[in-house]
Design a protein around this motif. Structure first.
Motif, PDB file in Angstrom:
ATOM      1  N   UNK A 301       0.595  -1.047  -0.257  1.00  0.00           N
ATOM      2  CA  UNK A 301       0.215   0.213   0.250  1.00  0.00           C
ATOM      3  C   UNK A 301       1.017   1.362   0.071  1.00  0.00           C
ATOM      4  N   UNK A 302       2.160   1.242   0.650  1.00  0.00           N
ATOM      5  CA  UNK A 302       2.937   2.844   0.816  1.00  0.00           C
ATOM      6  C   UNK A 302       3.442   2.846  -0.401  1.00  0.00           C
ATOM      7  N   UNK A 303       3.556   1.289  -0.948  1.00  0.00           N
ATOM      8  CA  UNK A 303       4.658   1.812  -2.201  1.00  0.00           C
ATOM      9  C   UNK A 303       4.084   3.232  -3.136  1.00  0.00           C
ATOM     10  N   UNK A 304       3.643   3.115  -3.588  1.00  0.00           N
ATOM     11  CA  UNK A 304       3.470   4.585  -4.281  1.00  0.00           C
ATOM     12  C   UNK A 304       3.757   5.497  -3.578  1.00  0.00           C
ATOM     13  N   UNK A 305       3.962   5.947  -2.613  1.00  0.00           N
ATOM     14  CA  UNK A 305       4.351   7.638  -1.699  1.00  0.00           C
ATOM     15  C   UNK A 305       5.739   7.353  -1.308  1.00  0.00           C
ATOM     16  N   UNK A 353      11.582   6.935   3.948  1.00  0.00           N
ATOM     17  CA  UNK A 353      12.669   5.580   4.574  1.00  0.00           C
ATOM     18  C   UNK A 353      11.506   4.563   5.517  1.00  0.00           C
ATOM     19  N   UNK A 354      11.083   5.428   6.636  1.00  0.00           N
ATOM     20  CA  UNK A 354      10.000   4.304   7.183  1.00  0.00           C
ATOM     21  C   UNK A 354       9.380   3.109   6.471  1.00  0.00           C
ATOM     22  N   UNK A 355       8.828   3.964   5.843  1.00  0.00           N
ATOM     23  CA  UNK A 355       8.015   2.838   4.864  1.00  0.00           C
ATOM     24  C   UNK A 355       8.786   1.806   3.842  1.00  0.00           C
ATOM     25  N   UNK A 356       9.781   2.690   3.687  1.00  0.00           N
ATOM     26  CA  UNK A 356      10.241   1.503   2.754  1.00  0.00           C
ATOM     27  C   UNK A 356      10.814   0.563   4.050  1.00  0.00           C
ATOM     28  N   UNK A 357      11.164   0.847   5.143  1.00  0.00           N
ATOM     29  CA  UNK A 357      11.535  -0.515   5.622  1.00  0.00           C
ATOM     30  C   UNK A 357      11.039  -1.419   6.089  1.00  0.00           C
ATOM     31  N   UNK A 358       8.989  -0.911   6.416  1.00  0.00           N
ATOM     32  CA  UNK A 358       8.070  -1.234   6.824  1.00  0.00           C
ATOM     33  C   UNK A 358       8.100  -2.444   4.680  1.00  0.00           C
ATOM     34  N   UNK A 359       7.955  -1.995   4.126  1.00  0.00           N
ATOM     35  CA  UNK A 359       7.798  -3.175   2.552  1.00  0.00           C
ATOM     36  C   UNK A 359       8.752  -3.988   2.709  1.00  0.00           C
ATOM     37  N   UNK A 360      10.037  -3.578   3.097  1.00  0.00           N
ATOM     38  CA  UNK A 360      11.119  -5.032   3.079  1.00  0.00           C
ATOM     39  C   UNK A 360      10.445  -6.112   3.996  1.00  0.00           C
ATOM     40  N   UNK A 361      10.597  -5.997   4.852  1.00  0.00           N
ATOM     41  CA  UNK A 361      10.094  -6.692   6.177  1.00  0.00           C
ATOM     42  C   UNK A 361       8.370  -7.099   5.722  1.00  0.00           C
TER      43      UNK A 361
END
Length: 458
Positions: A301-305, A353-361
């Motif tokens: 969900x957060x990947x676009x932003x 960057x916080x979202x990217x970390x969550x996406x990676x996890x």
């Protein structure tokens, strides 16, 4: 006399040169003949220098005759992406601001490919500063699709994909932020890999800690792509985030099987993007080659932003001053993307960057249940070359030059390796690839799977 043609595999060509069944000069002539035949129409290769290429091929033959140890790509003609600096060769980045630019040093990627023994012939065309998945610029013009020259070859590695598909070069390098290795591979019917973050180190960079864009290989088949990745991959002290596996870990032969794979297949990641009906049908048909397929996908969900924020921040940092000094030297879509970064705050970038970390996890957890994710590479088949980007998909308007690339760039910000493999065609005969994604670091596994998919397709 060798029976090699420009359609032979890169591995066959390299082996024939090493055996001295064909000279590097003869192999170069085969490709220069094909370039003379196809490039005037397709415009894939730019800054071609036949005289320097012939001198390079002669030197390659002399080195082999002397008994010198040679690299795995020895004697293969090669044109570098025009965003990669090649010392002594015109490198324009697709921008009128660099139309006469000649670098004095190689990028690390170029350094490795040249050390492997290639014969440099020129560059491959790109969009302005590699922005956008359609290859056109004011320096060299538009690159056309080799299957249907009224259509786009994709981008930003569009010149590379077109040159490969039309037999002008046996291998090609590229880079990928929002799909620039994967999208043109799908459009031109070749193979393009966006490696795991850190797999192919880059230097020099304005910011070694910015990891949205990566370099990587393209080829006409997965085995050849593995050969090039084995040259590109591996650590380097100048790239602090490089992964430690040696390049040799990715060398062919590949040993893939589809048996027992746990496959998640999704044509739109749960409604995350619009997909052309014919493309969706090709991707859905991939289920037939796997034994264990689930209609499943990670939640991104957060990947676009995340992607759009980091892209705008990155573009403003790299090009903001240039745009201020030369406002008329940028295409409008790129200028708008750069200016979008001007209003970003530290909190915006931190959020991304916080979202990217969550996406990676989340992807790490997803790949505990599945071995590979299958989805579209591009949401559309190759579109008319006189358009900058598709205006709509299935009647749904695409408001920006990024909207139709979500299938690729949503994967970008996960950091996972993703490969485009040719899988089918539209009713008009236009190529359609499928995108295979694996967990971060599992690039060798992904190559094995892609090779098995390639064999299943035939």
């Amino acid at each position: 006399m060798s029976d090699l043609t420009v359609a032979s595999t890169a591995r066959e060509m390299a082996a024939a040169v090493r055996r001295r069944d064909i000279s590097a000069r003869e192999l170069l002539d085969l490709h220069l003949d094909r370039i003379a035949e196809r490039n005037p129409q397709l415009n894939a290769i730019v800054s071609l220098d036949e005289e320097r290429a012939r001198a390079g091929a002669a030197e390659a033959d002399r080195a082999l005759a002397s008994g010198a140890e040679v690299g795995p790509l020895h004697g293969l003609p090669f044109a570098f992406k025009d965003t990669h600096a090649v010392a002594g060769w015109r490198t324009t980045y697709g921008s009128v601001l660099y139309a006469d630019h000649v670098p004095d040093r190689d990028d690390l990627l170029v350094e490795r490919v040249r050390r492997a023994g290639v014969v440099t012939i020129g560059k491959t065309n790109v969009p302005e500063f590699a922005a956008g998945s359609h290859t056109f610029n004011r320096v060299f013009g538009t690159t056309l699709n080799p299957v249907d020259p009224t259509r786009s070859a994709g981008g930003s590695s569009g010149g590379a994909a077109c040159a490969l598909a039309s037999g002008m070069v046996p291998l090609a390098d590229g880079s990928d932020m929002g799909g620039s290795l994967r999208n043109p591979a799908s459009f031109c019917g070749v193979v393009g890999l966006r490696p795991s973050l850190g797999r192919v180190p880059e230097w020099p960079l304005y910011n070694q800690w910015e990891t949205t864009s990566v370099g990587g290989p393209m080829a006409r088949n997965v085995g050849d792509l593995a050969l090039l990745l084995s040259v590109l991959a591996g650590p380097d002290p100048r790239a602090p985030q490089a992964l430690g596996d040696p390049g040799s870990a990715f060398a062919p032969p590949l040993d893939g099987s589809l048996a027992g794979l746990r496959v998640a297949l999704s044509v739109d990641l749960g409604g995350a993007f619009e997909v052309d009906d014919e493309v969706a049908a090709v991707v859905a048909s991939a289920a037939s080659i796997f034994d264990d397929v689930a209609d499943a996908h990670p939640v991104l969900t957060e990947a676009d932003d995340t992607f759009r924020t980091l892209r705008a921040w990155h573009f403003q940092a790299r090009f903001g001053r240039l745009l201020a000094e030369h406002p008329d030297a940028f295409k409008q879509s790129l200028a708008d993307n750069i200016r979008a970064g001007e209003g970003l705050t530290g909190a915006d970038v931190a959020r991304a960057y916080a979202q990217r970390t969550a996406l990676s996890e989340r992807m790490r957890e997803f790949f505990e249940s599945y071995d590979v994710l299958v989805l579209p590479v591009s949401q559309v088949p190759p579109f008319p070359a006189d358009q900058e980007f598709p205006a709509s998909i299935n009647g749904r308007p695409m408001e920006t030059y990024l909207d139709w690339m979500r299938a690729a760039y949503l994967i970008t910000v996960t950091g996972c390796p993703a490969i485009s493999v040719p899988f089918g065609h539209t009713t008009d005969g236009l190529p359609v690839g499928i995108q295979l994604v694996a967990a971060h670091g599992r690039d060798r596994f992904l190559l094995d799977v892609a090779s098995a998919v390639e064999s299943a397709v035939g």
